[in-house]
Design a protein around this motif. Structure first.
Motif, PDB file in Angstrom:
ATOM      1  N   TYR A  49      37.426  43.288  34.798  1.00 46.85           N
ATOM      2  CA  TYR A  49      38.110  42.458  35.800  1.00 46.85           C
ATOM      3  C   TYR A  49      37.166  42.187  36.966  1.00 46.85           C
ATOM      4  O   TYR A  49      36.354  43.041  37.346  1.00 46.85           O
ATOM      5  N   ALA A  50      37.341  41.012  37.524  1.00 53.00           N
ATOM      6  CA  ALA A  50      36.551  40.672  38.708  1.00 53.00           C
ATOM      7  C   ALA A  50      37.078  41.396  39.943  1.00 53.00           C
ATOM      8  O   ALA A  50      36.315  41.695  40.871  1.00 53.00           O
ATOM      9  N   PRO A  84      39.245  37.322  35.442  1.00 56.28           N
ATOM     10  CA  PRO A  84      40.637  37.746  35.647  1.00 56.28           C
ATOM     11  C   PRO A  84      40.755  38.763  36.784  1.00 56.28           C
ATOM     12  O   PRO A  84      39.817  39.487  37.097  1.00 56.28           O
ATOM     13  N   VAL A  85      41.940  38.805  37.370  1.00 56.60           N
ATOM     14  CA  VAL A  85      42.236  39.739  38.450  1.00 56.60           C
ATOM     15  C   VAL A  85      43.447  40.573  38.038  1.00 56.60           C
ATOM     16  O   VAL A  85      44.482  40.023  37.626  1.00 56.60           O
ATOM     17  N   GLN A 109      30.370  47.473  41.384  1.00 56.77           N
ATOM     18  CA  GLN A 109      30.174  46.815  42.672  1.00 56.77           C
ATOM     19  C   GLN A 109      28.980  45.858  42.630  1.00 56.77           C
ATOM     20  O   GLN A 109      29.021  44.778  43.238  1.00 56.77           O
ATOM     21  N   GLY A 110      27.940  46.226  41.905  1.00 61.94           N
ATOM     22  CA  GLY A 110      26.782  45.350  41.803  1.00 61.94           C
ATOM     23  C   GLY A 110      27.079  44.037  41.119  1.00 61.94           C
ATOM     24  O   GLY A 110      26.357  43.036  41.342  1.00 61.94           O
ATOM     25  N   ALA A 111      28.133  44.001  40.289  1.00 64.42           N
ATOM     26  CA  ALA A 111      28.529  42.755  39.622  1.00 64.42           C
ATOM     27  C   ALA A 111      29.659  42.060  40.355  1.00 64.42           C
ATOM     28  O   ALA A 111      30.269  41.137  39.816  1.00 64.42           O
ATOM     29  N   GLY A 112      29.952  42.497  41.584  1.00 65.46           N
ATOM     30  CA  GLY A 112      30.974  41.832  42.392  1.00 65.46           C
ATOM     31  C   GLY A 112      32.362  42.424  42.262  1.00 65.46           C
ATOM     32  O   GLY A 112      33.320  41.884  42.828  1.00 65.46           O
ATOM     33  N   GLY A 113      32.531  43.529  41.540  1.00 65.06           N
ATOM     34  CA  GLY A 113      33.853  44.126  41.359  1.00 65.06           C
ATOM     35  C   GLY A 113      34.412  44.715  42.646  1.00 65.06           C
ATOM     36  O   GLY A 113      33.715  45.456  43.352  1.00 65.06           O
ATOM     37  N   THR A 114      35.669  44.377  42.957  1.00 65.89           N
ATOM     38  CA  THR A 114      36.324  44.842  44.185  1.00 65.89           C
ATOM     39  C   THR A 114      37.733  45.326  43.864  1.00 65.89           C
ATOM     40  O   THR A 114      38.441  44.702  43.074  1.00 65.89           O
ATOM     41  N   VAL A 142      37.544  47.555  36.251  1.00 64.24           N
ATOM     42  CA  VAL A 142      36.942  46.521  37.100  1.00 64.24           C
ATOM     43  C   VAL A 142      35.418  46.620  37.002  1.00 64.24           C
ATOM     44  O   VAL A 142      34.855  47.705  36.799  1.00 64.24           O
ATOM     45  N   ARG A 143      34.758  45.492  37.144  1.00 65.04           N
ATOM     46  CA  ARG A 143      33.298  45.457  37.075  1.00 65.04           C
ATOM     47  C   ARG A 143      32.675  46.303  38.186  1.00 65.04           C
ATOM     48  O   ARG A 143      33.292  46.533  39.221  1.00 65.04           O
TER      49      ARG A 143
END
Length: 718
Positions: A535-536, A417-418, A572-577, A569-570
Motif C-alpha cells: 500500500y502507498a 492503493p490506500v 518509508q524510502g518508497a513513500g509509505g506513510t 505498507v511500502r
C-alpha cells in the motif's frame, strides 16, 4: 539298547496285564486336560493378548479413563493399538478399568494397548467392531493429548476429537506417496537481515534445536523466511510443523514452500480443503510420506514424524485459541511439543505478545530481531493524530478525516492503493481517566472498572464497588468512555473521493489481494488484503475504540493489529506513510511510532508481574448459576495460594439473540469468578478444578441449569 528297567513306548502292550493296568492308571491321573479357548458368548477370543484397553469417546471428566474389553478372535489382527473401534457401553456389558460399570450404547473409541489379562475378575464385554485397521493414535500423540487435557482441566477424549480428524474411507484406501529424499540445506536468504538469523537457519540444518522469538520485519518476506526454516529442518532429516492463524496466511506459506521445495514435500491442513482431502493429507503425514506441515489451528496436533521444528506465526491472533473444550491455545500446545520432543521452536510475528516476552525473559528462548537500521529501512513512516487535533480540525468534523490523514490519502492515491483500517462493530469500550487516558482499575485486584447502564462503578473481575475513584497517574477524578466503531466509513470516503473506487474487506467478504492501482480499501482488523507491491499509505482510524476495550490485552492487541496493517505498507524510502488516529502519548501508539513491539511487550510484562496478571500468574474462569457456582467452589480443593476474585454477573443472553461461546442460556442469570494462582501452582489449580468438575458430573440428577463451565487461561478476562 535299553537297560533292564527301561521300556520303549512300543513295548507297553507286551507287558503283563497287571503292569499295563498300573501304567494306564498312572498316565490317566497325570494327564492335564487341554485348556478350552476363552470365549465371549460362544465366540473364541484372541489367543494372545486377549484384552484391549480402550479409550471411549465420552468427553466427560468422570469417564476420563480407560475401559477393558475382550478381543474376539476374528478381530485379533486388526484390533491393534491406535485403531478406531466400536464398543458396547452399557450396564453389565463392560468393565471400566479400576472402576464401576456404566450405562450407554454402541460408541466409538481407540485401542490404547493390548494386554494378556485384565485386573477385573468378572466377564469382559467384547469389541463390537474395528472401524478401520489404520492406527491413527500413536503413543506420541496420546502423550501430547494427555498433557494438554491435564493442563486445561479437560478430558482426553475431547482433546483427541481436536487432534484426529474424522475418518474418510475413500481417503484411507488411497496409498500415500513414497517419501522424498531430504532436500539440500537452503541459503539464508532474507534471514541475513536479522542478527542471529543465519545462525538460526544453520543450526536447524545441522540437526540442532534452537528456540527463538522472532520479531519479523514488515513486508511480505515472512512467508519465505518460514519456508527456509522448514527446508533447513527437512535437510537435517527431521520433520517440521508451522501453525498460522487463518487460511490466507496458510496459502502464503504454502506458496512459499512450493516455490522453494517443489510439490510433494509438505501437507496443507486447513478447513478449506474439505474432509476427504484434509484426511488424506493428514494420513500422509502420519504414515511418514510427508514430513512438513503448514496449517491452521487444528494442525497443532499434526502427527509429524521425527519432529525437528514447531513454529507459530502471529500467536496473538484470537484464531489460535480453540473454541471447543478444553479450549487449548496453539502456542501452548507447540510449547508442550517442543519440550517433549526436544525440538526447535520458533514464535514469529510482526508484533510481540507478553507470553513471547516472557519466553525471552526467562531465558527459554532467544530473541531473533533486526537492528534499528534494518527496521528503519523496512518500516513505513508513522504519524499520529490525537484527540486534541481532531477537536480543532474542521476537516475532521466535516468528514471524520483530520487534515493530516486527508493529505496522506490524497498523496497515496497518486501512487497506489490506500488502506483504511476501522474497528469492527461490537468493540465495547472501558473507562479511562478523562485527563491522561489511563485505564481505570480496581484498588483491590487491579481489574478494569465498569459502569453498566450508567449504574454505580464496580470491578469487572472481583465485583467490588468503587465510590471514590481517582486516577493514580494524574490524580484526576473524571472518567470517560471511548467512542465505539466507525460507522459509514466507506460511504463517507466514497463521497470525499468520488473518482476513486472503494473496496471493503470484513465479516461479509474478506479480500485476499488487491491490485496495485489507486483505490481505497476499507477493512476491519485482521481482514486486510495484501496489495501487490504494498500500500502507498494506511489510515488507522478510531484508535480509542480498540485501546478502550475492557480487556487486559487491549493495548497489546491494538498494537498488534496496527502493526499488521502497517506491515502491508511500502517502506518509508518508497513513500509509505501510516497515520494513526489515537492519543500520541499512549504506550501502544509510541511503540508503533518507534516500531518497537518487543519493548512494549517487555514493559507490559513488568507491569503485569507487579499486579499479578497473567502470564506471570495462572488464572481460571468458572461460571454458573449462583447456587451451582457456590456449591462448586465449596467442593473444589483449591491450592492454598489460590485467590478467588468475584463473583460478578455474566451478561444475560437475550432470547432470540445469538449465544456467545461460554455465555449462559438465554434468560438465565449467571455469575463468574476468576481463580488466580502464582507461578508454579498452575498444574495444581487445573487438577483441583478437574477433580471437582468430574465429581460433580458423576452425581446423578443434575439438570442443565446446574452446568458449571471451567476455562483455564481464558484469553479475555477483562
Amino acid at each position: 539298547m535299553s537297560s533292564q528297567n527301561e521300556q520303549e513306548p512300543g513295548d507297553a502292550e507286551d507287558a503283563a496285564p497287571e503292569q499295563l493296568a498300573l501304567i494306564r492308571e498312572t498316565v490317566r491321573k497325570a494327564k492335564v486336560p487341554r485348556a478350552k479357548p476363552r470365549t465371549w458368548r460362544g465366540a473364541a477370543l484372541a489367543g494372545e493378548l486377549p484384552v484391549a484397553r480402550v479409550l471411549v469417546d465420552k468427553g466427560v471428566l468422570h469417564l476420563d479413563r480407560y475401559f477393558d474389553y475382550a478381543v474376539p478372535e476374528e478381530l485379533d489382527a486388526d484390533a491393534q493399538p491406535g485403531v478406531r473401534v466400536r464398543v458396547r457401553f452399557g450396564a453389565g456389558r463392560h468393565q471400566v478399568h479400576g472402576g464401576r460399570r456404566e450405562g450407554g450404547g454402541l460408541i466409538s473409541g481407540f485401542v490404547i494397548e493390548r494386554l494378556a489379562d485384565s485386573d477385573y475378575s468378572g466377564p469382559l464385554a467384547a469389541l463390537a467392531q474395528v472401524v478401520s485397521p489404520e492406527p491413527v493414535l500413536s503413543p506420541e500423540l496420546l502423550g501430547l493429548a494427555r498433557a494438554v487435557a491435564d493442563r486445561y482441566a479437560g478430558s482426553l477424549a475431547d482433546v483427541l476429537q481436536l487432534a484426529i480428524p474424522p475418518r474418510n474411507a475413500r481417503a484411507e484406501k488411497k496409498p500415500s506417496p513414497e517419501p522424498l529424499p531430504a532436500p539440500p540445506a537452503p541459503e539464508a536468504g532474507s534471514w541475513a537481515r536479522y542478527g542471529r538469523g543465519v545462525a538460526f537457519v544453520e543450526a536447524l540444518a545441522q540437526g540442532g534445536a534452537p528456540r527463538a522469538v522472532w520479531n519479523a520485519l514488515p513486508g511480505p518476506q515472512w512467508a519465505d523466511e518460514l519456508a527456509r526454516a522448514v527446508q533447513a529442518t527437512l535437510a537435517s532429516g527431521r520433520g517440521a510443523l508451522v501453525v498460522v492463524p487463518d487460511g490466507r496466511a496458510a496459502a502464503r506459506v504454502d506458496a512459499a514452500l512450493t516455490a522453494l521445495l517443489g510439490e510433494g514435500r509438505h501437507a496443507l491442513l486447513t478447513a478449506d480443503a474439505g474432509p476427504e482431502k484434509r484426511y488424506r493429507e493428514w494420513l500422509a503425514v502420519r504414515r511418514g510420506s510427508v514430513r512438513a506441515v503448514v496449517g491452521t489451528r487444528a494442525a497443532m496436533f499434526a502427527p509429524v514424524q521425527n519432529l525437528g521444528l514447531v513454529a507459530i506465526w502471529d500467536d496473538g491472533d484470537g484464531s489460535h485459541s480453540e473454541p471447543h473444550a478444553p479450549q487449548p491455545h496453539a502456542r501452548d500446545v507447540l510449547l508442550l511439543r517442543a519440550a517433549h520432543d526436544k525440538c526447535a521452536f520458533l514464535l514469529g510475528s510482526w508484533s510481540c505478545t507478553v507470553e513471547a516476552a516472557q519466553l525471552v525473559e526467562s531465558g527459554w528462548a532467544l530473541p531473533l530481531a533486526a537492528d534499528r537500521e534494518q527496521v528503519r529501512g523496512a518500516a513505513p513512516l508513522v504519524r499520529t493524530v490525537g484527540d486534541g487535533d481532531l477537536a480543532r480540525d474542521e476537516a475532521a468534523r466535516a468528514a471524520r478525516l483530520p487534515s493530516l490523514a486527508w493529505q496522506a490519502v490524497r498523496d497515496g492515491l497518486r501512487n497506489g492503493p490506500v488502506l483504511v483500517q476501522v474497528p469492527r462493530r461490537g468493540y465495547v469500550p472501558r473507562l479511562a481517566c478523562e485527563r491522561c487516558r489511563e485505564p481505570a482499575r480496581c484498588r483491590h485486584c487491579a481489574g478494569p472498572l465498569e459502569a453498566q447502564d450508567a449504574g454505580p462503578l464496580h470491578c469487572a473481575w472481583c465485583g467490588q464497588g468503587e465510590s471514590e475513584w481517582h486516577c493514580g497517574e494524574c490524580g484526576g477524578f473524571r472518567l470517560r468512555a471511548q467512542i465505539v466503531g466507525a460507522r459509514r466509513t466507506a460511504e463517507e470516503l466514497g463521497r470525499a473521493f468520488p473518482a476513486v473506487p472503494v473496496r471493503t474487506s470484513g465479516r461479509e467478504q474478506v479480500l485476499d489481494t488487491v491490485p496495485d492501482a489507486p483505490a481505497l480499501v476499507v477493512s476491519t482488523p485482521g481482514a486486510e488484503p495484501v496489495a501487490d507491491g504494498g500500500y502507498a499509505a494506511a489510515l488507522l482510524l478510531d484508535g480509542w475504540a480498540m485501546l478502550g476495550r475492557p480487556d487486559l490485552r487491549a493495548g497489546e492487541d491494538a498494537l498488534r493489529r496496527w502493526l499488521g496493517a502497517a506491515s502491508l505498507v511500502r517502506p518509508q524510502g518508497a513513500g509509505g506513510t501510516v497515520v494513526v488516529v489515537a492519543e500520541p502519548t499512549l504506550r501502544p501508539v509510541q511503540a508503533l511510532v518507534r516500531w518497537d513491539p518487543a519493548g512494549h511487550a517487555v514493559r507490559e510484562l513488568a507491569e503485569r508481574a507487579e499486579l499479578g496478571f497473567p502470564p506471570v500468574s495462572r488464572m481460571a474462569a468458572v461460571s454458573a448459576r449462583p447456587e451451582a457456582l457456590a456449591e462448586f467452589l465449596a467442593a473444589a480443593e483449591l491450592p492454598g495460594d489460590a485467590e478467588v476474585l468475584g463473583p460478578v454477573s455474566v451478561p444475560v443472553t437475550e432470547p432470540g439473540r445469538p449465544r456467545r461461546p461460554g455465555a449462559p442460556p438465554p434468560g438465565e442469570q449467571w455469575e463468574r469468578v476468576l481463580v488466580r494462582v502464582p507461578p508454579g501452582s498452575g498444574a495444581a489449580l487445573a487438577g483441583a478444578l478437574k477433580t471437582a468438575q468430574a465429581a460433580r458430573m458423576a452425581r446423578a440428577g443434575r439438570s442443565e441449569g446446574d452446568v458449571v463451565r471451567v476455562r483455564v487461561d481464558p484469553p479475555d478476562i477483562g
